[in-house]
Enzyme design. Structure first.
Site, mmCIF file in Angstrom:
data_model
loop_
_atom_site.group_PDB
_atom_site.id
_atom_site.type_symbol
_atom_site.label_atom_id
_atom_site.label_comp_id
_atom_site.label_asym_id
_atom_site.label_seq_id
_atom_site.Cartn_x
_atom_site.Cartn_y
_atom_site.Cartn_z
ATOM 1 N N HIS A 145 -63.903 125.057 25.744
ATOM 2 C CA HIS A 145 -62.841 125.807 26.428
ATOM 3 C C HIS A 145 -62.828 125.444 27.894
ATOM 4 O O HIS A 145 -63.881 125.237 28.502
ATOM 5 C CB HIS A 145 -63.031 127.322 26.253
ATOM 6 C CG HIS A 145 -64.386 127.823 26.626
ATOM 7 N ND1 HIS A 145 -65.482 127.671 25.795
ATOM 8 C CD2 HIS A 145 -64.847 128.451 27.731
ATOM 9 C CE1 HIS A 145 -66.553 128.196 26.383
ATOM 10 N NE2 HIS A 145 -66.190 128.669 27.567
ATOM 11 N N HIS B 231 -67.666 126.654 21.680
ATOM 12 C CA HIS B 231 -66.393 126.074 21.223
ATOM 13 C C HIS B 231 -65.710 125.651 22.523
ATOM 14 O O HIS B 231 -65.474 126.501 23.400
ATOM 15 C CB HIS B 231 -65.583 127.143 20.458
ATOM 16 C CG HIS B 231 -64.263 126.682 19.922
ATOM 17 N ND1 HIS B 231 -63.855 126.929 18.620
ATOM 18 C CD2 HIS B 231 -63.245 126.024 20.510
ATOM 19 C CE1 HIS B 231 -62.648 126.440 18.429
ATOM 20 N NE2 HIS B 231 -62.243 125.891 19.577
HETATM 21 P P1 5GP Z 1 -68.539 130.254 28.857
HETATM 22 O O1 5GP Z 1 -69.615 131.064 29.522
HETATM 23 O O2 5GP Z 1 -68.914 129.869 27.454
HETATM 24 O O3 5GP Z 1 -68.062 129.088 29.670
HETATM 25 O O4 5GP Z 1 -67.269 131.200 28.785
HETATM 26 C C1 5GP Z 1 -67.008 132.061 27.727
HETATM 27 C C2 5GP Z 1 -65.905 132.975 28.180
HETATM 28 O O5 5GP Z 1 -65.369 133.620 27.042
HETATM 29 C C3 5GP Z 1 -66.365 134.083 29.148
HETATM 30 O O6 5GP Z 1 -65.619 133.981 30.360
HETATM 31 C C4 5GP Z 1 -66.076 135.372 28.378
HETATM 32 O O7 5GP Z 1 -65.608 136.399 29.216
HETATM 33 C C5 5GP Z 1 -65.031 134.944 27.366
HETATM 34 N N1 5GP Z 1 -65.033 135.669 26.112
HETATM 35 C C6 5GP Z 1 -66.114 135.967 25.335
HETATM 36 N N2 5GP Z 1 -65.736 136.595 24.224
HETATM 37 C C7 5GP Z 1 -64.375 136.723 24.286
HETATM 38 C C8 5GP Z 1 -63.399 137.280 23.400
HETATM 39 O O8 5GP Z 1 -63.707 137.806 22.325
HETATM 40 N N3 5GP Z 1 -62.109 137.217 23.796
HETATM 41 C C9 5GP Z 1 -61.729 136.630 24.975
HETATM 42 N N4 5GP Z 1 -60.425 136.621 25.264
HETATM 43 N N5 5GP Z 1 -62.627 136.070 25.819
HETATM 44 C C10 5GP Z 1 -63.928 136.122 25.480
HETATM 45 ZN ZN ZN Z 2 -65.094 127.480 16.967
#
Ligand code: 5GP
Ligand code: ZN
Length: 118
Positions: free
Chosen positions: A95, A93
């Site tokens: 971010h 999703h």
């Molecule tokens: P990606 O690796 O997809 O760029 O980053 C995902 C981010 O989401 C990671 O930095 C991880 O720590 C964070 N994250 C994963 N699950 C949760 C959650 O349930 N709550 C929050 N606040 N952050 C989350």
């Molecule tokens: Zn979503």
């Protein structure tokens, strides 16, 4: 429903920084900097590669407002979005990671082997 959609729907808790009708910013659960906030559109978009220009146009001032709210707009911050498997995206999703709260390390080239990034 993905975990960030559940946060949007308040089915999962989050430490929210700022929210409006279309976007939300909340603290990352595993912060990698003194300030580590995630900024998302409320509607499910898989990644930056799928987002439409209208959403990005509206997201830009929201992210700037988040930076002001966190008090990093003058000192600076880093904005990162991981895309897909090679980009290291774990939550599918869109971010943006807003990182700050101190001088962030950045290994500026200096003859480094590009393959050290892998
Ligand atoms: P990606 O690796 O997809 O760029 O980053 C995902 C981010 O989401 C990671 O930095 C991880 O720590 C964070 N994250 C994963 N699950 C949760 C959650 O349930 N709550 C929050 N606040 N952050 C989350
Ligand atoms: Zn979503």
């Amino acid at each position: 429903m993905c975990i960030f959609c559940k946060i949007v729907e308040k089915e999962l808790p989050s430490n929210t920084v700022l929210e409006n009708e279309e976007f939300m910013a909340f603290h990352d659960i595993y912060p990698k900097a003194p300030i580590h906030v995630l900024v998302i559109p409320k509607k499910h978009v898989e990644s930056f590669h799928e987002v439409d220009s209208d959403t990005m146009a509206k997201m830009t001032p929201f992210i700037q407002e988040v930076a002001r709210t966190l008090g990093v707009d003058k000192t600076g911050y880093r904005l990162v979005t991981n895309i897909g498997s090679d980009g290291g995206q774990e939550v599918l999703h869109l971010h943006f990671h807003l990182l700050g709260g101190g001088k962030l390390r950045w290994d500026h080239g200096h003859g480094d082997d590009p393959h050290k990034a892998l």
